[in-house]
Design a protein around this motif. Structure first.
Motif, PDB file in Angstrom:
ATOM      1  N   GLN A 133       0.821  -1.212   0.000  1.00  0.00           N
ATOM      2  CA  GLN A 133       0.000   0.000   0.000  1.00  0.00           C
ATOM      3  C   GLN A 133       0.853   1.260   0.000  1.00  0.00           C
ATOM      4  OE1 GLN A 133      -3.361   0.146  -0.342  1.00  0.00           O
ATOM      5  NE2 GLN A 133      -3.113  -2.020  -0.771  1.00  0.00           N
ATOM      6  N   GLU A 134       2.038   1.218   0.530  1.00  0.00           N
ATOM      7  CA  GLU A 134       2.899   2.391   0.591  1.00  0.00           C
ATOM      8  C   GLU A 134       4.243   2.060  -0.015  1.00  0.00           C
ATOM      9  OE1 GLU A 134       1.996   5.399   1.587  1.00  0.00           O
ATOM     10  OE2 GLU A 134       0.014   4.697   2.140  1.00  0.00           O
ATOM     11  N   PRO A 135       4.857   2.868  -0.761  1.00  0.00           N
ATOM     12  CA  PRO A 135       4.303   4.093  -1.313  1.00  0.00           C
ATOM     13  C   PRO A 135       3.507   3.792  -2.579  1.00  0.00           C
ATOM     14  CG  PRO A 135       6.587   3.925  -1.943  1.00  0.00           C
ATOM     15  CD  PRO A 135       6.275   2.715  -1.090  1.00  0.00           C
ATOM     16  N   GLN A 136       2.462   4.516  -2.775  1.00  0.00           N
ATOM     17  CA  GLN A 136       1.653   4.388  -3.981  1.00  0.00           C
ATOM     18  C   GLN A 136       2.085   5.449  -4.985  1.00  0.00           C
ATOM     19  OE1 GLN A 136      -2.482   4.620  -3.123  1.00  0.00           O
ATOM     20  NE2 GLN A 136      -2.511   2.773  -1.886  1.00  0.00           N
ATOM     21  N   ILE A 137       1.883   5.146  -6.237  1.00  0.00           N
ATOM     22  CA  ILE A 137       2.173   6.142  -7.255  1.00  0.00           C
ATOM     23  C   ILE A 137       1.014   7.142  -7.268  1.00  0.00           C
ATOM     24  CG2 ILE A 137       1.143   4.798  -9.134  1.00  0.00           C
ATOM     25  CD1 ILE A 137       3.426   5.941 -10.917  1.00  0.00           C
ATOM     26  N   THR A 138       1.362   8.404  -7.268  1.00  0.00           N
ATOM     27  CA  THR A 138       0.331   9.436  -7.282  1.00  0.00           C
ATOM     28  C   THR A 138      -0.113   9.691  -8.716  1.00  0.00           C
ATOM     29  OG1 THR A 138       1.890  11.273  -7.560  1.00  0.00           O
ATOM     30  CG2 THR A 138       1.402  10.564  -5.283  1.00  0.00           C
ATOM     31  N   GLU A 139      -1.222  10.342  -8.869  1.00  0.00           N
ATOM     32  CA  GLU A 139      -1.716  10.703 -10.200  1.00  0.00           C
ATOM     33  C   GLU A 139      -0.700  11.613 -10.900  1.00  0.00           C
ATOM     34  OE1 GLU A 139      -4.231  10.638 -13.461  1.00  0.00           O
ATOM     35  OE2 GLU A 139      -4.279   9.411 -11.661  1.00  0.00           O
ATOM     36  N   GLU A 140      -0.129  12.526 -10.141  1.00  0.00           N
ATOM     37  CA  GLU A 140       0.871  13.448 -10.703  1.00  0.00           C
ATOM     38  C   GLU A 140       2.091  12.684 -11.213  1.00  0.00           C
ATOM     39  OE1 GLU A 140       3.711  17.080  -9.123  1.00  0.00           O
ATOM     40  OE2 GLU A 140       1.770  16.796  -8.166  1.00  0.00           O
ATOM     41  N   GLN A 141       2.546  11.691 -10.457  1.00  0.00           N
ATOM     42  CA  GLN A 141       3.681  10.889 -10.884  1.00  0.00           C
ATOM     43  C   GLN A 141       3.336  10.074 -12.131  1.00  0.00           C
ATOM     44  OE1 GLN A 141       4.164   8.897  -7.121  1.00  0.00           O
ATOM     45  NE2 GLN A 141       6.105   9.949  -6.723  1.00  0.00           N
ATOM     46  N   ALA A 142       2.145   9.497 -12.168  1.00  0.00           N
ATOM     47  CA  ALA A 142       1.716   8.703 -13.323  1.00  0.00           C
ATOM     48  C   ALA A 142       1.660   9.573 -14.577  1.00  0.00           C
ATOM     49  CB  ALA A 142       0.359   8.053 -13.053  1.00  0.00           C
ATOM     50  N   VAL A 143       1.151  10.786 -14.432  1.00  0.00           N
ATOM     51  CA  VAL A 143       1.090  11.712 -15.567  1.00  0.00           C
ATOM     52  C   VAL A 143       2.502  12.093 -16.005  1.00  0.00           C
ATOM     53  CG1 VAL A 143       0.418  14.052 -16.261  1.00  0.00           C
ATOM     54  CG2 VAL A 143      -1.215  12.587 -15.045  1.00  0.00           C
ATOM     55  N   GLY A 144       3.384  12.343 -15.053  1.00  0.00           N
ATOM     56  CA  GLY A 144       4.761  12.702 -15.381  1.00  0.00           C
ATOM     57  C   GLY A 144       5.489  11.605 -16.135  1.00  0.00           C
ATOM     58  N   ILE A 145       5.313  10.372 -15.687  1.00  0.00           N
ATOM     59  CA  ILE A 145       5.935   9.235 -16.377  1.00  0.00           C
ATOM     60  C   ILE A 145       5.387   9.118 -17.791  1.00  0.00           C
ATOM     61  CG2 ILE A 145       6.084   6.702 -16.421  1.00  0.00           C
ATOM     62  CD1 ILE A 145       6.217   6.864 -13.315  1.00  0.00           C
ATOM     63  N   ALA A 146       4.081   9.255 -17.927  1.00  0.00           N
ATOM     64  CA  ALA A 146       3.459   9.171 -19.254  1.00  0.00           C
ATOM     65  C   ALA A 146       3.989  10.270 -20.168  1.00  0.00           C
ATOM     66  CB  ALA A 146       1.936   9.259 -19.131  1.00  0.00           C
ATOM     67  N   GLU A 147       4.206  11.470 -19.636  1.00  0.00           N
ATOM     68  CA  GLU A 147       4.734  12.581 -20.440  1.00  0.00           C
ATOM     69  C   GLU A 147       6.150  12.298 -20.921  1.00  0.00           C
ATOM     70  OE1 GLU A 147       3.430  15.460 -21.684  1.00  0.00           O
ATOM     71  OE2 GLU A 147       1.492  14.703 -21.003  1.00  0.00           O
ATOM     72  N   VAL A 148       6.978  11.710 -20.056  1.00  0.00           N
ATOM     73  CA  VAL A 148       8.348  11.378 -20.466  1.00  0.00           C
ATOM     74  C   VAL A 148       8.317  10.348 -21.585  1.00  0.00           C
ATOM     75  CG1 VAL A 148      10.508  10.270 -19.740  1.00  0.00           C
ATOM     76  CG2 VAL A 148       9.458  12.017 -18.303  1.00  0.00           C
ATOM     77  N   PHE A 149       7.492   9.319 -21.433  1.00  0.00           N
ATOM     78  CA  PHE A 149       7.426   8.309 -22.483  1.00  0.00           C
ATOM     79  C   PHE A 149       6.794   8.858 -23.761  1.00  0.00           C
ATOM     80  CE2 PHE A 149       8.303   5.364 -19.006  1.00  0.00           C
ATOM     81  CZ  PHE A 149       9.307   4.605 -19.606  1.00  0.00           C
TER      82      PHE A 149
END
Length: 126
Positions: free
Chosen positions: A29-45
């Motif tokens: 459960q910890e640490p979870q990926i945040t929405e902001e982190q998921a968006v950031g990773i998607a932007e890099v890819f």
């Protein structure tokens, strides 16, 4: 008729599934990926999903280059190269250094180079 057959086969496979199901899987459960982190990773890819930007990163991993040199290597206009560099800079993939009127670009840090090298290694095993 065909769609009905596919639906019946799909529902039968669900009934015969022997997996443990999501409810019984113990996920950390910890640490979870945040929405902001998921968006950031998607932007890099997304940035790495463009062949022109991939070539830019390839050249910049070798050495710092100015817009003119990149334009020459890529056989593109300086305006188009500058546009792509701004996109990469906004994502903190590249950084710039100004000397007089000349702007030099390089990779922002080792992380992008590591992703790039790992991806090339992956492609060599295909």
């Amino acid at each position: 008729m065909i769609l009905e057959k596919i639906w019946i086969e799909a529902s039968e496979s669900e009934d015969t599934c022997t997996c443990t199901g999501v409810g019984s899987v113990q996920l950390r459960q910890e640490p979870q990926i945040t929405e902001e982190q998921a968006v950031g990773i998607a932007e890099v890819f997304k940035a790495l999903g463009d062949p022109t930007r991939v070539k830019m990163i390839y050249y910049l991993q070798q050495r710092e280059l100015c817009v003119h040199d990149l334009a020459t290597l890529l056989a593109m206009g300086q305006s188009a190269v500058s546009h792509q560099l701004r996109y990469l800079r906004d994502l903190h993939i590249v950084k710039r250094r100004k000397v007089g009127k000349t702007v030099f670009y390089s990779l922002d840090d080792d992380h992008i180079e590591q992703i790039f090298v790992q991806t090339l290694g992956h492609l060599q095993h295909m």
